[in-house]
Design an enzyme around this catalytic site. Structure first.
Site, PDB file in Angstrom:
ATOM      1  N   ASP A  37      19.734  12.711   2.181  1.00 26.71           N
ATOM      2  CA  ASP A  37      20.876  13.455   2.711  1.00 26.71           C
ATOM      3  C   ASP A  37      20.722  13.619   4.222  1.00 26.71           C
ATOM      4  O   ASP A  37      20.390  14.690   4.720  1.00 26.71           O
ATOM      5  CB  ASP A  37      20.937  14.821   2.022  1.00 26.71           C
ATOM      6  CG  ASP A  37      22.271  15.499   2.243  1.00 26.71           C
ATOM      7  OD1 ASP A  37      23.205  14.827   2.711  1.00 26.71           O
ATOM      8  OD2 ASP A  37      22.375  16.700   1.958  1.00 26.71           O
ATOM      9  N   CYS A  60      24.873  49.918  19.771  1.00 24.36           N
ATOM     10  CA  CYS A  60      24.940  50.789  20.953  1.00 24.36           C
ATOM     11  C   CYS A  60      26.358  51.293  21.247  1.00 24.36           C
ATOM     12  O   CYS A  60      26.572  51.981  22.241  1.00 24.36           O
ATOM     13  CB  CYS A  60      24.360  50.082  22.172  1.00 24.36           C
ATOM     14  SG  CYS A  60      25.420  48.776  22.793  1.00 24.36           S
ATOM     15  N   CYS A 103      27.906  41.620  22.651  1.00 27.31           N
ATOM     16  CA  CYS A 103      27.659  42.927  23.234  1.00 27.31           C
ATOM     17  C   CYS A 103      27.045  42.650  24.599  1.00 27.31           C
ATOM     18  O   CYS A 103      26.016  41.982  24.692  1.00 27.31           O
ATOM     19  CB  CYS A 103      26.678  43.718  22.368  1.00 27.31           C
ATOM     20  SG  CYS A 103      26.028  45.169  23.218  1.00 27.31           S
ATOM     21  N   TYR A 152      16.399   1.507   4.685  1.00 25.57           N
ATOM     22  CA  TYR A 152      16.443   0.935   3.343  1.00 25.57           C
ATOM     23  C   TYR A 152      17.381  -0.258   3.188  1.00 25.57           C
ATOM     24  O   TYR A 152      17.243  -1.042   2.271  1.00 25.57           O
ATOM     25  CB  TYR A 152      16.825   2.016   2.313  1.00 25.57           C
ATOM     26  CG  TYR A 152      18.012   2.853   2.743  1.00 25.57           C
ATOM     27  CD1 TYR A 152      19.289   2.332   2.717  1.00 25.57           C
ATOM     28  CD2 TYR A 152      17.830   4.150   3.195  1.00 25.57           C
ATOM     29  CE1 TYR A 152      20.374   3.082   3.142  1.00 25.57           C
ATOM     30  CE2 TYR A 152      18.919   4.915   3.612  1.00 25.57           C
ATOM     31  CZ  TYR A 152      20.181   4.370   3.593  1.00 25.57           C
ATOM     32  OH  TYR A 152      21.256   5.106   4.012  1.00 25.57           O
ATOM     33  N   LYS A 174      24.492  11.424  -8.520  1.00 26.84           N
ATOM     34  CA  LYS A 174      24.324  12.676  -7.768  1.00 26.84           C
ATOM     35  C   LYS A 174      23.759  13.774  -8.667  1.00 26.84           C
ATOM     36  O   LYS A 174      24.296  14.025  -9.756  1.00 26.84           O
ATOM     37  CB  LYS A 174      25.680  13.133  -7.213  1.00 26.84           C
ATOM     38  CG  LYS A 174      26.317  12.125  -6.275  1.00 26.84           C
ATOM     39  CD  LYS A 174      25.956  12.377  -4.848  1.00 26.84           C
ATOM     40  CE  LYS A 174      26.931  13.356  -4.256  1.00 26.84           C
ATOM     41  NZ  LYS A 174      26.780  13.500  -2.814  1.00 26.84           N
ATOM     42  N   LYS A 183      18.384   9.171  -2.734  1.00 25.96           N
ATOM     43  CA  LYS A 183      19.556   9.184  -1.860  1.00 25.96           C
ATOM     44  C   LYS A 183      19.311  10.271  -0.819  1.00 25.96           C
ATOM     45  O   LYS A 183      19.359  11.465  -1.113  1.00 25.96           O
ATOM     46  CB  LYS A 183      20.824   9.475  -2.664  1.00 25.96           C
ATOM     47  CG  LYS A 183      22.070   9.347  -1.822  1.00 25.96           C
ATOM     48  CD  LYS A 183      23.308   9.395  -2.695  1.00 25.96           C
ATOM     49  CE  LYS A 183      24.551   9.117  -1.888  1.00 25.96           C
ATOM     50  NZ  LYS A 183      24.769  10.059  -0.789  1.00 25.96           N
ATOM     51  N   CYS A 222      29.869  47.617  19.481  1.00 27.59           N
ATOM     52  CA  CYS A 222      28.556  47.136  19.041  1.00 27.59           C
ATOM     53  C   CYS A 222      28.005  48.083  17.968  1.00 27.59           C
ATOM     54  O   CYS A 222      27.964  49.302  18.195  1.00 27.59           O
ATOM     55  CB  CYS A 222      27.603  47.074  20.238  1.00 27.59           C
ATOM     56  SG  CYS A 222      25.907  46.716  19.743  1.00 27.59           S
ATOM     57  N   GLU A 241      16.193   4.283  -5.662  1.00 28.76           N
ATOM     58  CA  GLU A 241      15.698   4.896  -4.427  1.00 28.76           C
ATOM     59  C   GLU A 241      16.251   6.306  -4.311  1.00 28.76           C
ATOM     60  O   GLU A 241      17.337   6.586  -4.830  1.00 28.76           O
ATOM     61  CB  GLU A 241      16.194   4.103  -3.194  1.00 28.76           C
ATOM     62  CG  GLU A 241      15.657   2.715  -3.097  1.00 28.76           C
ATOM     63  CD  GLU A 241      16.322   1.926  -1.957  1.00 28.76           C
ATOM     64  OE1 GLU A 241      17.160   2.494  -1.227  1.00 28.76           O
ATOM     65  OE2 GLU A 241      15.990   0.741  -1.823  1.00 28.76           O
ATOM     66  N   CYS A 246      21.492  47.908  25.313  1.00 26.72           N
ATOM     67  CA  CYS A 246      21.679  47.896  23.855  1.00 26.72           C
ATOM     68  C   CYS A 246      20.313  47.858  23.153  1.00 26.72           C
ATOM     69  O   CYS A 246      19.500  46.967  23.410  1.00 26.72           O
ATOM     70  CB  CYS A 246      22.523  46.686  23.456  1.00 26.72           C
ATOM     71  SG  CYS A 246      22.639  46.451  21.686  1.00 26.72           S
TER      72      CYS A 246
END
Ligand code: IVH
Length: 667
Positions: free
Chosen positions: A119, A410, A423, A225, A313, A117, A407, A115, A428
Site C-alpha cells: 500500500d 487561554c 491561538c 516487482y 483484498k 500488495k 482558545c 506477492e 497561552c
C-alpha cells in the site's frame, strides 16, 4: 579504511564503501559504521569531489541530494501504460479467476506467484546502460510526474545497476516505513506541521515535495516487482524476474509464494495475511500473478487491467463507534486540532477512544456531527481514523460542530490562517506546555523525566513560564508537586543541569522555531557555529546554505528578530547553556567546506560580490582581492579582466558562478 593521498582509487573505494554502508543501514537495518565515522568518510568523499569534480560518478552517495527545488513537476509519458489490477474480495472470486484463465488457455498447467500488495505509491523507473535516468509517478497511467530527484534520495534504490543493461524499466511501490511513520508525525507536530493520516499519505506527500532536500530527510523506501520496457536481457517468468531485480540491487517483496495448485494459492493468501503485519510496509491484499510471461502475452489485458493477475483484498479492520464529543487541542505553535472523543471501541486488537480529525475542513468534508455514529479504521494499521458517518444511525439530535471562537486554554480570540484556526497569544499556557515538552524532547535537550504530567503541574503552578525558569527550579519547588519525592526531584534537577552542556544544535531545535527540524538545526550550527552569528544572519546568508529553503529562512529570521525571543536567548546564555562555539561542527569531525581555500571573485555576477564572499567565509574559506599562487579558485563573471588573465597564467582553477554554486552544493 585508512586515509590516503587524494587519488581516484581512494575516491572509488569511498564511493563503494559508503554505498555498502547505506545498504546495510537502510536496507538491512544493520549499520556497519557509527554515524560519526560515516559522517567523516562522507565528508572526505565530498572534499575529494570538490577538488576533483571530474571524478564524480552519478552513483556517488552525494548525488542523491543534488537537485534544486522545482517550480513544478514535468508530466512525461510512460513507455507502456501503468495499469491497475482487478480487485477481488472473496476466495470464490479467486477460484473463478482460475477457472477463467484455464478456460482461456485451454490447458491446466499454470503456475502462479503470490506477492504482497504493497500500500504505497506506484512509480516507474528507467535505467539506461545501468544508470537511473528517470522516475515517474503513475499519474493517470499514461503519463506521470517526473519525480526523479526525489526518488534518488531513497537510499535503498540503486543509482547504478550491477550490470550495464541497455534498457530496464522497473515498477514498484514507494512506501514510508511504518516504524518511521510515527516518529515523522511526532516530529511534524513538534515542528508545528500537520500529521499525515497514514504511511501511504506520508509517502505520497513526500514524493510530491518540490524540494528534494526535504525528501532526503524522509526515510522513504521502495519495493520493485513489475517490468516495464526491457532491452538487452531476456526473462521468461516472474520468479526469474524477481531474482534478477534482487541481483541488480533492488529490494523486492519481503516474501513471495510460488504456487501450482488452487490449494497452494489459497493457503498462501492466508499465510500472507498472518505475517503481513511484520512487514515494514502496509499491505492491503495479495497479488496473484501468472508466473510465465509468454502466457501473460497470450492472455493480454482489458482496457484497465491485465487478465493474468488479480488482487485479493483483505478486509480492512473497521468498527463503528459513537462520537460523543469533540475536544480542541492547542499545538505548540497555537494550531487548534479537533479531536474526536469516541465511545471506547475494540478495533484490531486495541481499544480506541480518540481519533484526530486533523482540521475543520476534514469535518466539513466528511459531514461529521457531534453525536454521530462513525466508522473508524486503523489507517496504516497504527492510527485510528474516522472514515465517515453512518448516516442510517442519525436520530436528528446530532449537532453541527462549530469551530471555537476562543482558545480553550487561554481564552484569547482565535484567528484563521488558511485551513487552520490558531491561538496567537504569546502567553497561552497550552502552547507553553507543548513548547516545554518540545524543549525537553529526546531529540532536543533530552531532559529525562520532564514529561507531560510534570510539565502540566509546573505550568499550572506558575513555577515555569519560560525555558529559563526550568534552570531555576529548586528541590523545594519540585517536592511540593504530586508524585515527586526527594529522589525524583534530585534526578530531575540533575537532568536539567546536564542539559546545559548539550550540543548547541539541540538547543536550537528545542527553541521550537517554526519549520526547523533536527537536520536543519545541525546544518545551521555547522554553518553559523554560534548563536551570535545566527542572531545576525540575514535571509540572504541563510539562503546560501543548500539545505535551507525560503520558507525556513524567513521563519528563522522572524524568530531571531522578535525581541521576546532575543530576551529568551539572553536568559539562557546567562544561565550557562551551550550556545555554540567557533569550533562547533555539529557532529561532523573535520572542519567543513572551504576551510584552507582562498577564493578571488571577479567580473559581473548575478548577485553582489560581497554576498558570494559571505557564502565562502561562512563555509570557512578566505576571500582575497588579488590573484596569487595561493589562490585556490578564481570565480569569474562576465567581462572579467586582468585577474582572469593572471589566474590563467598561474594555472589556477577558474570557475563560472554556476560551477561555484555546484561546488558549494556538493559540499
Ligand atoms: S502488479 C499491470 N504487484 O496495486 C499491473 N501491483 O491496485 C501490475 N501494487 O497499480 C501491477 N503491490 O501500484 C503489482 N506486488 C504487486 C503490487 C502492486 C502493490 C499496486 C500497483 C498497482 C495497484 C493495483
Amino acid at each position: 579504511m585508512q586515509n590516503a593521498e587524494p587519488s581516484l582509487k581512494r575516491y572509488q573505494e569511498l564511493v563503494e564503501y559508503l554505498k555498502t554502508c547505506d545498504h546495510s543501514y537502510y536496507g538491512e537495518a544493520q549499520p556497519i559504521l557509527s554515524d560519526r565515522e560515516y559522517d567523516r568518510l562522507y565528508l572526505e568523499l565530498q572534499t575529494l569531489e570538490r577538488a576533483h569534480p571530474e571524478w564524480i560518478t552519478s552513483d556517488s552517495p552525494t548525488q542523491r541530494v543534488g537537485g534544486k527545488p522545482l517550480d513544478q513537476f514535468q508530466s512525461l509519458p510512460h513507455s507502456t501504460p501503468m495499469m491497475s489490477l482487478e480487485n477481488t474480495y472473496s476466495k470464490t472470486e479467486v477460484s473463478e479467476f482460475l477457472v477463467r484463465t484455464h478456460k482461456a488457455l485451454g490447458h491446466s498447467e499454470i503456475s502462479f506467484i503470490v506477492e504482497p500488495k504493497i500500500d504505497g505509491v506506484a512509480v516507474s523507473l528507467r535505467y539506461e546502460n545501468g544508470f537511473l535516468l528517470q522516475g515517474l509517478t503513475r499519474g493517470d497511467g499514461e503519463r506521470g510526474d517526473d519525480v526523479t530527484q526525489n526518488l534518488k534520495t531513497i537510499r535503498t534504490l540503486p543509482l547504478k545497476l550491477r550490470d550495464p543493461i541497455p534498457l530496464l524499466e522497473v515498477r514498484g511501490e514507494v512506501y514510508f516505513p511504518r516504524k518511521a511513520f510515527e516518529s515523522l508525525n511526532e516530529m511534524r507536530q513538534l515542528e508545528g506541521e500537520d500529521p499525515f493520516a497514514n504511511p501511504r499519505n506520508a509517502a505520497a506527500g513526500s514524493l510530491k515535495q518540490l524540494d528534494p532536500r526535504i525528501v532526503a530527510q524522509r526515510p522513504l523506501a521502495i519495493v520493485l516487482y513489475s517490468p516495464g520496457k526491457i532491452e538487452g536481457i531476456s526473462c521468461k517468468n516472474q520468479k526469474e524476474w524477481l531474482h534478477l531485480l534482487q541481483e541488480q540491487g533492488f529490494s523486492i517483496p519481503e516474501k513471495t509464494w510460488f504456487c501450482s495448485s488452487e490449494k497452494e494459492l489459497l493457503d498462501s493468501i492466508d499465510e500472507l495475511d498472518q505475517i503481513r503485519t511484520q512487514f515494514p510496509y502496509d499491505t492491503d491484499g495479495a497479488v496473484i500473478k501468472i508466473n510465465e510471461w509468454p502466457i501473460r502475452e497470450t492472455l493480454g489485458s482489458t482496457a484497465k487491467a491485465p487478465r493474468w493477475a488479480i488482487a485479493y483484498k483483505y478486509a480492512s479492520e473497521q468498527a463503528i463507534s459513537q462520537l460523543h464529543s469533540i475536544t480542541f487541542q492547542v499545538g505548540r505553535t497555537g494550531t487548534i486540532t479537533p479531536v474526536a472523543e469516541l465511545t471506547p471501541t475494540l478495533l484490531a486488537g486495541s481499544t480506541v477512544s480518540r481519533a484526530t480529525l486533523h482540521n475543520f475542513d476534514e469535518i466539513k468534508r466528511k459531514g461529521i456531527m457531534q453525536g454521530d455514529f462513525v466508522t473508524i479504521e486503523k489507517a496504516g494499521e497504527v492510527i485510528p481514523a474516522v472514515i465517515g458517518v453512518v448516516l442510517e444511525k442519525r436520530t436528528g439530535l446530532e449537532q453541527t460542530i462549530i469551530p471555537p471562537t476562543y482558545c480553550p486554554a487561554c481564552q484569547s480570540l482565535l484567528q484563521w490562517e488558511g485551513l487552520f484556526l490558531k491561538c496567537t497569544s504569546s502567553t497561552c499556557v497550552a502552547q507553553l506546555k507543548r513548547k516545554l515538552l518540545h524543549f525537553a524532547h529526546r531529540n532536543a535537550m533530552d531532559i529525562d523525566g520532564l514529561g507531560e504530567s510534570l510539565v502540566e503541574q509546573l505550568v499550572n503552578q506558575k513555577l515555569v513560564r519560560d525555558f529559563s525558569d526550568l534552570y531555576q527550579l529548586t528541590e523545594e519547588n519540585l517536592t511540593q508537586l504530586e508524585r515527586m519525592g526527594k529522589k525524583s526531584a534530585l534526578n530531575l534537577l540533575s537532568a536539567i543541569e546536564k542539559s546545559k552542556s548539550r550540543e548547541f544544535w539541540r538547543l536550537l531545535f528545542g527553541l521550537g522555531i517554526l519549520h526547523l527540524g533536527v537536520e536543519s538545526a545541525r546544518t545551521l550550527v555547522i554553518h553559523f557555529k554560534t548563536i551570535d552569528r545566527l542572531l545576525h544572519a540575514t535571509t540572504e546568508n541563510l539562503l546560501q546554505i543548500h539545505e535551507i529553503g525560503e520558507v525556513m529562512a524567513a521563519s528563522i529570521v522572524t524568530y531571531f528578530q522578535n525581541p521576546e525571543n532575543r530576551e529568551r536567548i539572553e536568559k539562557l546564555r546567562a544561565l550557562g547553556l551551550n550556545i555554540g562555539s567557533e569550533s562547533d561542527n555539529s557532529g561532523a569531525t573535520t572542519s567543513t567546506q572551504f576551510s584552507g581555500m582562498t577564493f578571488v571573485i571577479t567580473g559581473t555576477l548575478s548577485r553582489p560580490r560581497e554576498s558570494i564572499a559571505d557564502q565562502i567565509r561562512l563555509a570557512g574559506g578566505k576571500v582575497s582581492g588579488s590573484v596569487s599562487k595561493k589562490t585556490s579558485y578564481l570565480i569569474a563573471g562576465d567581462s572579467a579582466g586582468s585577474k582572469l588573465t593572471e589566474a590563467q597564467k598561474l594555472g589556477i582553477k577558474i570557475l563560472t558562478e554556476e560551477e561555484f554554486q555546484k561546488l558549494a552544493i556538493q559540499i
